[in-house]
Design a protein around this motif. Sequence first.
Motif, mmCIF file in Angstrom:
data_model
loop_
_atom_site.group_PDB
_atom_site.id
_atom_site.type_symbol
_atom_site.label_atom_id
_atom_site.label_comp_id
_atom_site.label_asym_id
_atom_site.label_seq_id
_atom_site.Cartn_x
_atom_site.Cartn_y
_atom_site.Cartn_z
ATOM 1 N N PRO A 1 3.672 15.077 -2.879
ATOM 2 C CA PRO A 1 4.326 14.533 -4.080
ATOM 3 C C PRO A 1 5.291 15.497 -4.771
ATOM 4 C CG PRO A 1 2.021 15.025 -4.499
ATOM 5 C CD PRO A 1 2.224 15.198 -3.030
ATOM 6 N N ASN A 2 5.021 16.783 -4.720
ATOM 7 C CA ASN A 2 5.854 17.749 -5.445
ATOM 8 C C ASN A 2 6.685 18.624 -4.509
ATOM 9 O OD1 ASN A 2 4.750 16.893 -7.939
ATOM 10 N ND2 ASN A 2 2.958 18.205 -7.605
ATOM 11 N N GLU A 3 6.824 18.208 -3.272
ATOM 12 C CA GLU A 3 7.584 18.973 -2.301
ATOM 13 C C GLU A 3 8.565 18.054 -1.580
ATOM 14 O OE1 GLU A 3 4.972 20.894 0.372
ATOM 15 O OE2 GLU A 3 3.802 21.931 -1.186
ATOM 16 N N THR A 4 9.617 18.672 -1.058
ATOM 17 C CA THR A 4 10.586 17.909 -0.260
ATOM 18 C C THR A 4 10.060 17.775 1.162
ATOM 19 O OG1 THR A 4 12.419 18.750 -1.586
ATOM 20 C CG2 THR A 4 12.956 17.824 0.574
ATOM 21 N N THR A 5 9.956 16.543 1.637
ATOM 22 C CA THR A 5 9.415 16.282 2.972
ATOM 23 C C THR A 5 10.546 16.137 3.972
ATOM 24 O OG1 THR A 5 7.544 15.123 1.970
ATOM 25 C CG2 THR A 5 7.921 14.781 4.326
ATOM 26 N N THR A 6 10.437 16.829 5.084
ATOM 27 C CA THR A 6 11.439 16.778 6.145
ATOM 28 C C THR A 6 11.161 15.588 7.044
ATOM 29 O OG1 THR A 6 11.627 19.189 6.106
ATOM 30 C CG2 THR A 6 12.475 18.056 8.043
ATOM 31 N N VAL A 7 12.176 14.754 7.261
ATOM 32 C CA VAL A 7 12.015 13.552 8.079
ATOM 33 C C VAL A 7 13.207 13.401 9.011
ATOM 34 C CG1 VAL A 7 10.671 12.367 6.296
ATOM 35 C CG2 VAL A 7 13.157 12.072 6.374
ATOM 36 N N GLY B 1 7.789 23.544 12.868
ATOM 37 C CA GLY B 1 6.449 23.573 12.287
ATOM 38 C C GLY B 1 6.175 22.399 11.379
ATOM 39 N N LYS B 2 6.908 21.288 11.546
ATOM 40 C CA LYS B 2 6.758 20.105 10.700
ATOM 41 C C LYS B 2 6.112 18.963 11.482
ATOM 42 C CE LYS B 2 9.070 22.089 7.314
ATOM 43 N NZ LYS B 2 8.418 22.477 6.038
ATOM 44 N N ILE B 3 5.460 18.086 10.755
ATOM 45 C CA ILE B 3 4.900 16.880 11.372
ATOM 46 C C ILE B 3 6.022 15.867 11.562
ATOM 47 C CG2 ILE B 3 3.274 14.984 11.078
ATOM 48 C CD1 ILE B 3 1.564 16.822 9.370
ATOM 49 N N LEU C 1 0.824 -1.211 0.000
ATOM 50 C CA LEU C 1 0.000 0.000 0.000
ATOM 51 C C LEU C 1 0.859 1.262 0.000
ATOM 52 C CD1 LEU C 1 -2.665 -1.035 2.690
ATOM 53 C CD2 LEU C 1 -3.004 -0.954 0.211
ATOM 54 N N LYS C 2 2.083 1.164 -0.508
ATOM 55 C CA LYS C 2 2.996 2.299 -0.387
ATOM 56 C C LYS C 2 2.495 3.536 -1.138
ATOM 57 C CE LYS C 2 6.199 0.979 -4.129
ATOM 58 N NZ LYS C 2 7.633 0.693 -4.416
ATOM 59 N N ARG C 3 1.760 3.351 -2.204
ATOM 60 C CA ARG C 3 1.228 4.516 -2.907
ATOM 61 C C ARG C 3 0.255 5.278 -2.011
ATOM 62 N NH1 ARG C 3 -1.073 2.078 -6.670
ATOM 63 N NH2 ARG C 3 0.698 1.956 -8.085
ATOM 64 N N ALA C 4 -0.614 4.538 -1.314
ATOM 65 C CA ALA C 4 -1.566 5.180 -0.411
ATOM 66 C C ALA C 4 -0.844 5.819 0.772
ATOM 67 C CB ALA C 4 -2.595 4.160 0.080
ATOM 68 N N ILE C 5 0.184 5.141 1.294
ATOM 69 C CA ILE C 5 0.932 5.688 2.429
ATOM 70 C C ILE C 5 1.688 6.941 2.009
ATOM 71 C CG2 ILE C 5 2.834 5.215 4.024
ATOM 72 C CD1 ILE C 5 1.914 2.320 4.115
ATOM 73 N N SER C 6 2.260 6.928 0.839
ATOM 74 C CA SER C 6 2.983 8.105 0.353
ATOM 75 C C SER C 6 2.043 9.290 0.184
ATOM 76 C CB SER C 6 3.679 7.784 -0.973
ATOM 77 O OG SER C 6 4.650 6.769 -0.805
ATOM 78 N N ASN D 1 9.212 8.621 -6.302
ATOM 79 C CA ASN D 1 9.184 10.027 -6.711
ATOM 80 C C ASN D 1 9.075 10.992 -5.528
ATOM 81 O OD1 ASN D 1 6.615 9.286 -6.021
ATOM 82 N ND2 ASN D 1 5.616 10.510 -7.602
ATOM 83 N N ILE D 2 9.068 10.466 -4.314
ATOM 84 C CA ILE D 2 8.982 11.307 -3.118
ATOM 85 C C ILE D 2 10.390 11.775 -2.738
ATOM 86 C CG2 ILE D 2 8.309 11.417 -0.699
ATOM 87 C CD1 ILE D 2 5.962 11.221 -2.580
ATOM 88 N N GLU D 3 10.554 13.075 -2.564
ATOM 89 C CA GLU D 3 11.837 13.641 -2.158
ATOM 90 C C GLU D 3 11.853 13.849 -0.647
ATOM 91 O OE1 GLU D 3 12.803 17.150 -4.275
ATOM 92 O OE2 GLU D 3 12.563 16.246 -6.272
ATOM 93 N N LEU D 4 12.907 13.311 0.000
ATOM 94 C CA LEU D 4 13.030 13.396 1.450
ATOM 95 C C LEU D 4 14.267 14.203 1.823
ATOM 96 C CD1 LEU D 4 12.243 9.691 2.459
ATOM 97 C CD2 LEU D 4 10.647 11.605 2.268
ATOM 98 N N GLN D 5 14.165 14.896 2.952
ATOM 99 C CA GLN D 5 15.311 15.626 3.497
ATOM 100 C C GLN D 5 15.425 15.289 4.978
ATOM 101 O OE1 GLN D 5 15.037 19.874 3.389
ATOM 102 N NE2 GLN D 5 17.118 20.194 4.124
ATOM 103 N N SER D 6 16.531 14.651 5.346
ATOM 104 C CA SER D 6 16.753 14.268 6.745
ATOM 105 C C SER D 6 17.322 15.455 7.511
ATOM 106 C CB SER D 6 17.709 13.075 6.823
ATOM 107 O OG SER D 6 17.966 12.749 8.167
ATOM 108 N N VAL D 7 16.660 15.806 8.598
ATOM 109 C CA VAL D 7 17.112 16.933 9.436
ATOM 110 C C VAL D 7 17.562 16.466 10.811
ATOM 111 C CG1 VAL D 7 15.650 18.604 8.247
ATOM 112 C CG2 VAL D 7 14.754 17.362 10.215
#
Length: 678
Positions: A574-580, A629-631, A563-568, A666-672
């Motif tokens: 999809p079009n932004e870099t997500t902070t993780v 301010g991030k989840i 179910l990775k498409r649904a989880i993503s 296609n998901i862009e991640l940024q580790s902080v």
Amino acid sequence: MKKTDIGLGLYIMAAIVFLIIRLPSGLLDVFMALNIAIALVVLFNSIFSKEALDMSSFPTLLLFTTIFRISLNVSSTKLILGQGDAGHVVEAFGNFVGGGNIILGAVIFIILILVQMMVINKGSERVAEVTARFTLDAMPGKQMAIDADLNTGAITDKQAQERRAKLQQESAFYGAMDGAVKYVKGDAIAGLIITVINFVGGLLMGVLMGGMELSEAIDKYTLLTIGDGLVSSIPSLAISLATGILVTKNSDSSELGDIVFTQLFGIPKVLWAVGAVLAMLGIITELPIYVFVPLGALCIYLGFRMRDAEGRSQIEDEVDAEQEQADEIRKPENVVSLLQVDPIELEFGYGIIPLADVSQGGDLIDRVVMIRRQIALELGTVVPIIRMRDNIQLNPNQYIIKIKGIKVSEGEILFDHYMAMNPGNVEEEISGIPTFEPSFHLPAIWITEAQRERAEALGYTVVDPPSIIATHLTEIVRTYIDELLTRQDVQNLISNVKESNPTLIEELVPKLLGVGEIQKVLQNLLKEGISIRDLLTIFETLADHAVVTRDTDVLTEYARQSLKRAISNRFFAPNETTTVVTLDPSIEQQIMGAVKQTEQGSYIALDPEVNQKILKSTEAEIKKMEDMGKIPIIVTSPIVRMYYKKLTQDYYKDLIVVSYNEIESNIELQSVGMVSIA
């Protein structure tokens, strides 16, 4: 065939045969008497039936009686014109009803026809038309009311089905009655035309072919024509009256006689006033005193009798209530009903009742219905019926939410106020009563209706009381939805999938997994906010991997990866870099080294000191993300994800933990940051 079917068939066939053959006058007398009897049966049935649907076959019956009556008219016309004799019934009606006077009989016949056509038929036609229109227009509202009662627990599923079926019967009945009254109107017109034909045709037959004098022909054929018209018009009038009674009958299930007498003579003050007026008219006017004064005295006497009857009835009701309470105390208590626990309950104080009362404009019930639909679309599972009830033990503005009989949350609202919340960009504050939003415990203030527009203009988020309760209830349902998913719910979901994919279900259940094991997998998914709407993908994944392992936690991880498409889409833009935040590989190794396998599944036997260090590091990274301010989202390797989630779920319930295999390419991640104990 049944006897009733045979009888009905003979009734219709007789009407058709009478149009063709000439009946003997004696046999015509029998069928005319039968016609009068049937009309009276229909009339008294319409009077004594408790509701209109008790005679749901009336539109069809109206057609049958109309064609039978017209066939008798045709038969009597044949005898009148052919033999100058239509039997004893026609002759008796002409002589008796008309009093042996041709003019008097003609006047009575005309009056009956006018009353039937201009009063009863016209009124019945209009009432039937309006009733049919309003019944059809009211159907959606009544359907929503049934759904609302079902959702609040006021009625059971069976009762809801019965009400829906009755609603459909009502719409069909009144729709049919709208057209069926045209039969009555046409019958009256046809009777009038046949009477004119009998009169004119009889005169011609008597004078031209029978050699009779004009006066003699008028006496004879007028008598027969009036008698035949009266024999037909009286049953027709009874049927018309029955039609009017049915279309004007209200929805009260009581008998018409009880309703009429209770509403007319049920108030003693009315009878006293009427009696006084009648007596006064008899005394001070020239009206006959021997009629009006006794009648007034009778009304006053009946008023006192009604008052005494009301007092006795009230005392009897109190005695019966006390007797029922005593019987309830004496009899062995049935505790089975006390053992049932509602999955979800919403209890509120009396100050919140107007929000749930539709008659007072409350829409809370409709919002509860929408919550169930929203959760079904969002998470793919059916929310149990949410019971709503008032509780006088609560504060007037307080409400509590229970899951399986245990209170899990509560809130308090001000009925005539609005809740205003500062989203963070409001520069000018507004005065109000400080409070906290119950769903997310955010600071807020209560403001009045007059302050609402200004608060919205300043940038506040303004919410009305029903929305506050609905939002709170929605969040509670989301939090506990995994507990609310029962084996029966899972079986229903399996049955739905089986209709379109029987091969998959036959392979999976019960050969590879039982319903309980599938329930555990679905509960694991729902617990972390993963939708189970795509049951086909979930079941196919379980069928692929259940041949290797029946560990529900491991199977849950396989399902998540499918179910990775649904989880993503759920957690990443999809079009932004997500902070993780990532997990230190050394911690992953320690966690996997502490995993112990048993027959019941796996668990973590981690050193308590290491466990505390991991939790402290996790807390620090969560705080760092919130300050930005991030989840908070923590990404781990697939094999560690479920164990790390188990390790932290009791401390950080809202923490999102995903594995690399659950993220689309296609998901862009940024580790902080990184959870580390070094």
